[in-house]
Design a protein around this motif. Structure first.
Motif, mmCIF file in Angstrom:
data_model
loop_
_atom_site.group_PDB
_atom_site.id
_atom_site.type_symbol
_atom_site.label_atom_id
_atom_site.label_comp_id
_atom_site.label_asym_id
_atom_site.label_seq_id
_atom_site.Cartn_x
_atom_site.Cartn_y
_atom_site.Cartn_z
ATOM 1 N N ALA A 102 -2.660 55.160 -1.421
ATOM 2 C CA ALA A 102 -3.590 54.081 -1.080
ATOM 3 C C ALA A 102 -3.595 53.805 0.415
ATOM 4 O O ALA A 102 -4.653 53.587 1.014
ATOM 5 N N LEU A 103 -2.435 53.840 1.031
ATOM 6 C CA LEU A 103 -2.365 53.598 2.477
ATOM 7 C C LEU A 103 -3.002 54.733 3.266
ATOM 8 O O LEU A 103 -3.511 54.520 4.373
ATOM 9 N N ALA A 104 -3.024 55.930 2.696
ATOM 10 C CA ALA A 104 -3.623 57.075 3.389
ATOM 11 C C ALA A 104 -5.138 56.953 3.499
ATOM 12 O O ALA A 104 -5.755 57.617 4.336
ATOM 13 N N VAL A 105 -5.749 56.115 2.666
ATOM 14 C CA VAL A 105 -7.205 55.956 2.697
ATOM 15 C C VAL A 105 -7.593 54.513 3.049
ATOM 16 O O VAL A 105 -8.671 54.042 2.664
ATOM 17 N N LYS A 106 -6.748 53.831 3.781
ATOM 18 C CA LYS A 106 -6.973 52.410 4.038
ATOM 19 C C LYS A 106 -8.224 52.135 4.863
ATOM 20 O O LYS A 106 -8.733 51.006 4.867
ATOM 21 N N GLU A 107 -8.750 53.140 5.563
ATOM 22 C CA GLU A 107 -9.969 52.933 6.353
ATOM 23 C C GLU A 107 -11.245 53.211 5.552
ATOM 24 O O GLU A 107 -12.349 53.043 6.064
ATOM 25 N N VAL A 108 -11.103 53.652 4.313
ATOM 26 C CA VAL A 108 -12.262 53.969 3.471
ATOM 27 C C VAL A 108 -12.941 52.666 3.030
ATOM 28 O O VAL A 108 -12.264 51.686 2.694
ATOM 29 N N PRO A 109 -14.278 52.623 3.028
ATOM 30 C CA PRO A 109 -14.985 51.372 2.681
ATOM 31 C C PRO A 109 -14.636 50.810 1.307
ATOM 32 O O PRO A 109 -14.527 49.595 1.142
ATOM 33 N N LEU A 110 -14.488 51.671 0.294
ATOM 34 C CA LEU A 110 -14.118 51.202 -1.036
ATOM 35 C C LEU A 110 -12.957 52.048 -1.550
ATOM 36 O O LEU A 110 -13.085 53.264 -1.701
ATOM 37 N N VAL A 111 -11.830 51.382 -1.811
ATOM 38 C CA VAL A 111 -10.650 52.047 -2.354
ATOM 39 C C VAL A 111 -10.327 51.416 -3.700
ATOM 40 O O VAL A 111 -10.101 50.205 -3.801
ATOM 41 N N LEU A 112 -10.300 52.252 -4.730
ATOM 42 C CA LEU A 112 -9.899 51.824 -6.063
ATOM 43 C C LEU A 112 -8.561 52.470 -6.394
ATOM 44 O O LEU A 112 -8.326 53.632 -6.048
ATOM 45 N N CYS A 113 -7.702 51.737 -7.059
ATOM 46 C CA CYS A 113 -6.432 52.284 -7.531
ATOM 47 C C CYS A 113 -6.473 52.291 -9.053
ATOM 48 O O CYS A 113 -6.919 51.304 -9.665
ATOM 49 N N ALA A 114 -6.023 53.374 -9.656
ATOM 50 C CA ALA A 114 -6.300 53.525 -11.083
ATOM 51 C C ALA A 114 -5.231 54.299 -11.832
ATOM 52 O O ALA A 114 -4.470 55.080 -11.264
ATOM 53 N N GLY A 115 -5.209 54.053 -13.129
ATOM 54 C CA GLY A 115 -4.481 54.815 -14.121
ATOM 55 C C GLY A 115 -5.287 54.728 -15.411
ATOM 56 O O GLY A 115 -6.376 54.132 -15.441
ATOM 57 N N PHE A 116 -4.758 55.283 -16.478
ATOM 58 C CA PHE A 116 -5.491 55.236 -17.749
ATOM 59 C C PHE A 116 -5.710 53.812 -18.234
ATOM 60 O O PHE A 116 -6.712 53.529 -18.912
ATOM 61 N N VAL A 117 -4.821 52.894 -17.899
ATOM 62 C CA VAL A 117 -4.930 51.531 -18.424
ATOM 63 C C VAL A 117 -6.142 50.787 -17.887
ATOM 64 O O VAL A 117 -6.574 49.788 -18.470
ATOM 65 N N VAL A 118 -6.710 51.261 -16.779
ATOM 66 C CA VAL A 118 -7.929 50.639 -16.233
ATOM 67 C C VAL A 118 -9.030 51.682 -16.049
ATOM 68 O O VAL A 118 -9.944 51.505 -15.248
ATOM 69 N N ALA A 119 -8.985 52.754 -16.811
ATOM 70 C CA ALA A 119 -9.895 53.881 -16.600
ATOM 71 C C ALA A 119 -11.358 53.499 -16.789
ATOM 72 O O ALA A 119 -12.214 53.798 -15.946
ATOM 73 N N GLU A 120 -11.678 52.844 -17.897
ATOM 74 C CA GLU A 120 -13.081 52.542 -18.170
ATOM 75 C C GLU A 120 -13.642 51.531 -17.176
ATOM 76 O O GLU A 120 -14.787 51.666 -16.721
ATOM 77 N N ALA A 121 -12.858 50.528 -16.840
ATOM 78 C CA ALA A 121 -13.316 49.551 -15.844
ATOM 79 C C ALA A 121 -13.571 50.236 -14.504
ATOM 80 O O ALA A 121 -14.549 49.929 -13.811
ATOM 81 N N THR A 122 -12.718 51.170 -14.149
ATOM 82 C CA THR A 122 -12.906 51.909 -12.898
ATOM 83 C C THR A 122 -14.166 52.761 -12.958
ATOM 84 O O THR A 122 -14.963 52.804 -12.011
ATOM 85 N N ALA A 123 -14.370 53.438 -14.076
ATOM 86 C CA ALA A 123 -15.574 54.267 -14.238
ATOM 87 C C ALA A 123 -16.835 53.411 -14.185
ATOM 88 O O ALA A 123 -17.836 53.799 -13.574
ATOM 89 N N ARG A 124 -16.792 52.240 -14.808
ATOM 90 C CA ARG A 124 -17.972 51.370 -14.781
ATOM 91 C C ARG A 124 -18.278 50.904 -13.364
ATOM 92 O O ARG A 124 -19.446 50.817 -12.983
ATOM 93 N N LEU A 125 -17.250 50.622 -12.589
ATOM 94 C CA LEU A 125 -17.487 50.230 -11.203
ATOM 95 C C LEU A 125 -18.107 51.382 -10.418
ATOM 96 O O LEU A 125 -19.031 51.188 -9.627
ATOM 97 N N LEU A 126 -17.623 52.602 -10.675
ATOM 98 C CA LEU A 126 -18.187 53.762 -9.989
ATOM 99 C C LEU A 126 -19.657 53.973 -10.354
ATOM 100 O O LEU A 126 -20.442 54.459 -9.531
ATOM 101 N N ARG A 127 -20.034 53.610 -11.564
ATOM 102 C CA ARG A 127 -21.439 53.758 -11.962
ATOM 103 C C ARG A 127 -22.368 52.887 -11.136
ATOM 104 O O ARG A 127 -23.570 53.154 -11.059
ATOM 105 N N THR A 128 -21.829 51.841 -10.531
ATOM 106 C CA THR A 128 -22.650 50.980 -9.683
ATOM 107 C C THR A 128 -22.837 51.560 -8.293
ATOM 108 O O THR A 128 -23.617 51.027 -7.501
#
Length: 234
Positions: A102-128
């Motif tokens: 996460a720190l390696a991409v700290k300058e990226v406009p949108l950084v999401l952190c994820a695992g299987f426990v939040v997979a669908e919520a992460t995918a739904r955000l990416l759909r936007t």
């Protein structure tokens, strides 16, 4: 959606969106931290930095990989966090791979952190984020961790096809060397239920967004559009 899958050391240019994946266990743990009531997670550069960040704000709780250590309040285990009362607290997290990614991409406009426990919520955000190029950072084992790659590929697939089934991706993660290490006790500071908890698909309804706040990389839970209003076609 144009998806790339890279290890931390393979990051050569900043994408518009980065999804940093650490299934076993940093971002499964982060999700549990939020589920137990924490307000935010500060991602630390090093163990010393984690302790310094806690020293400046004694009400913070410090979390690390491995067994308990002086100055640290929590260990990087979802099984050991289930009974923790973190209501309103700030947790400072330092792990071997996830926080580094996460720190390696700290300058990226949108950084999401994820695992299987939040997979669908992460995918739904990416759909936007129609048309964005998304870089999935596979944090474990120098970018070769099968559990992280499987999760990243699953999220990418769900972001473009909401009918993608999880079974094959979860099986790959369950058969990974990281899962074996946790099961056999190679990794210290673990709970017997950690693998099962790391593979609990969509346990939590939120995504997790990391952003710079006063020079610190801070992770927070993020509500996402409801499935009823979701358009998965890109």
């Amino acid at each position: 959606m144009d998806a790339r899958f890279v290890g931390i050391t393979d990051l050569v240019e900043a994408p518009s969106v980065a999804v940093v994946v650490d299934v076993m266990r940093a971002f499964t743990v982060a999700a549990w931290v939020f589920a137990q009531g924490a307000e935010k997670i500060v991602l630390a550069e090093s163990l010393d930095d984690a302790l310094a960040l806690k020293a400046h704000h004694p009400d913070r709780l410090a979390l690390k990989d491995g067994p308990p250590a002086p100055g640290f309040d929590l260990v990087n285990s979802p099984g050991l966090l289930r009974s923790a009362d973190l209501d309103g607290r700030t947790v400072v997290q330092k792990t071997t791979a996830g926080t580094v990614g996460a720190l390696a991409v700290k300058e990226v406009p949108l950084v999401l952190c994820a695992g299987f426990v939040v997979a669908e919520a992460t995918a739904r955000l990416l759909r936007t984020r129609r048309g964005d190029s998304v870089t999935f950072v596979v944090t474990g084992d120098d970018g070769r961790a099968e559990e992280d790659l499987a999760c990243a590929q699953y999220i990418a697939a769900r972001a473009t096809d909401a009918g993608t089934e999880a079974a094959g991706f979860l099986r790959r993660a369950a058969e990974s060397s990281a899962a074996a290490d946790l099961t056999t006790g190679v990794r210290r500071g673990a709970h017997p239920d950690d693998v099962e908890l790391c593979l609990e698909l969509d346990r939590f309804p939120f995504a997790m967004v990391a952003a710079l706040e006063d020079s610190l990389m801070v992770l927070r839970p993020c509500a996402v559009p409801s499935p009823a209003g979701d358009d998965s076609s890109l």
